[in-house]
Write a protein that holds these residues in place. Structure first.
Motif, PDB file in Angstrom:
ATOM      1  N   PHE A 176       0.856  -1.231   0.062  1.00  0.00           N
ATOM      2  CA  PHE A 176      -0.047  -0.160  -0.117  1.00  0.00           C
ATOM      3  C   PHE A 176       0.915   1.188   0.060  1.00  0.00           C
ATOM      4  CE2 PHE A 176      -2.584  -3.355   1.768  1.00  0.00           C
ATOM      5  CZ  PHE A 176      -3.890  -3.233   0.887  1.00  0.00           C
ATOM      6  N   TYR A 177       2.038   1.100  -0.760  1.00  0.00           N
ATOM      7  CA  TYR A 177       2.810   2.436  -0.891  1.00  0.00           C
ATOM      8  C   TYR A 177       2.259   3.525  -1.601  1.00  0.00           C
ATOM      9  CZ  TYR A 177       7.149   4.779  -2.199  1.00  0.00           C
ATOM     10  OH  TYR A 177       8.056   5.967  -2.477  1.00  0.00           O
ATOM     11  N   GLY A 178       2.247   4.649  -1.059  1.00  0.00           N
ATOM     12  CA  GLY A 178       1.463   5.761  -1.832  1.00  0.00           C
ATOM     13  C   GLY A 178       2.419   6.571  -2.623  1.00  0.00           C
ATOM     14  N   GLY A 179       3.707   6.341  -2.650  1.00  0.00           N
ATOM     15  CA  GLY A 179       4.869   7.161  -3.383  1.00  0.00           C
ATOM     16  C   GLY A 179       5.099   8.311  -2.792  1.00  0.00           C
ATOM     17  N   GLN A 180       6.091   8.979  -3.676  1.00  0.00           N
ATOM     18  CA  GLN A 180       6.853  10.268  -3.216  1.00  0.00           C
ATOM     19  C   GLN A 180       6.388  11.385  -4.187  1.00  0.00           C
ATOM     20  OE1 GLN A 180       8.849  10.750  -0.416  1.00  0.00           O
ATOM     21  NE2 GLN A 180       8.262   8.796   0.254  1.00  0.00           N
TER      22      GLN A 180
END
Length: 370
Positions: free
Chosen positions: A196-200
């Motif tokens: 569930f990585y939302g990013g940078q």
């Protein structure tokens, strides 16, 4: 109730691959003489095919009411959402009902085409698209609850050791299952190799969706949006998860449209966890002039623990590209089964409930604006 809801359903609206689904969608649009805008992805698909977000619009550009049906926000979940869109496009009666003054219908096929083709839930940046629609000019919060259980979620071995699995269960017993679910699925921005990585930064899909919204969503006064997902809840049963302004009047309007079964994070009765960076936040930011009435149409597949274990294993696989072919196939098959139930009964349930939701949404868009 319109007769099309009970018409014999064509289960061949479902597909075995992204390439097949896209071909069926484009053919269905062609049969309706709908022009398709294809936002081409910079990468190719698993079988070397072209990847794209395909956009088809029925109705005038200045329509007061806009009905949006989207699929594939979480790539592999596109098998279900694409079939819903193709089923609608193939229905003569649905097409006739949508040709009314002041209404336009927008079909967004495969918001995350890379994940759909490669049978991943995430984008080519390994980002959960539905956690990526946020303001990256602001500091990103740290999900400390996720950090606390990340070593157990993302073990060094696959299948994970008994110790890591028991660790998650123990954590759930101590803190509550819903607390653990929220920690995992609310989204996190600190671990690019985690779940569930939302990013940078905004993903390619994020930027394309916003461009589509600016072109198609800024002249209407009201939007009804159905975004199709899978993976939560009892198999074949659709949950109507409200998306939009989180206040009592907006939720009451959603229940006037779709009935009392609508759930919401406002009341804490939904199977999904509230999180930042979700699609509805982009819609409301890009189309502030419109009253927004959104729904995540979430279909259950297999038990939640099986879904989580499939996600854990598939992310482990991504982090260990040297994995042998046999184990790779097992992991990918388990992930597909977690988000796409390939039985006639499940497919029939999907289309039946989707048609009922679309009917209700069209009726809601026919009511006077608040």
């Amino acid at each position: 109730m319109w007769s099309w809801v009970s018409d014999t359903m064509k289960l061949d609206s479902f597909s075995a691959s992204y390439d097949e689904a896209r071909d069926k969608f484009l053919r269905a649009c062609g049969r309706r003489d709908l022009a398709v805008q294809s936002h081409l992805h910079p990468m190719t698909g698993r079988d070397g095919e072209t990847l794209a977000i395909d956009v088809a619009r029925l109705g005038p550009t200045d329509a007061e009411n806009l009905l949006v049906v989207s699929s594939g926000c979480h790539g592999i979940e596109g098998f279900c959402g694409s079939a819903v869109q193709i089923d609608l496009l193939r229905s003569d009666e649905w097409h006739a009902q949508c040709q009314r003054q002041g209404l336009a219908v927008l079909y967004l096929h495969a918001l995350n085409p890379y994940g759909f083709s490669w049978e991943r839930r995430v984008t080519h940046e390994n980002v959960d698209l539905n956690r990526n629609f946020r303001d990256f000019s602001q500091p990103l919060p740290e999900n400390t609850a996720y950090t606390a259980i990340a070593p157990m979620l993302m073990p060094k071995r696959c299948p994970p050791t008994l110790a890591s699995t028991l660790g998650i269960l123990t954590h759930a017993l101590r803190h509550g299952r819903q607390t653990v679910q929220a920690a995992i699925s609310a989204g996190q921005n600190q671990d690019p190799s985690g779940l569930f990585y939302g990013g940078q930064a905004p993903t390619w899909s994020n930027l394309q969706v916003r461009q589509i919204l600016r072109e198609h969503g800024q002249r209407c006064r009201r939007i009804g949006w159905i975004d199709v997902h899978t993976g939560l809840g009892p198999s074949g049963i659709a949950e109507y998860i409200y998306k939009g302004v989180l206040d009592e009047p907006s939720l009451a309007r959603a229940r006037q449209w779709w009935g009392p079964r609508v759930t919401s994070s406002l009341e804490g009765d939904t199977s999904s966890s509230a999180g930042a960076g979700m699609l509805d936040q982009a819609v409301m930011a890009e189309c502030p002039q419109a009253q927004y009435n959104g729904m995540t149409l979430e279909y259950g597949t297999v038990p939640g623990r099986q879904v989580l274990n499939a996600l854990r294993a598939e992310q482990w696989l991504e982090n260990h590209p040297q994995t042998g072919d046999a184990q790779r196939r097992r992991i990918k098959q388990a992930l597909r089964a977690a988000f796409y139930v390939e039985t006639d009964d499940w497919k029939q349930q999907v289309l039946t409930q989707a048609r009922e939701v679309m009917q209700a949404t069209l009726a809601g868009l026919s009511t006077p604006l608040d």
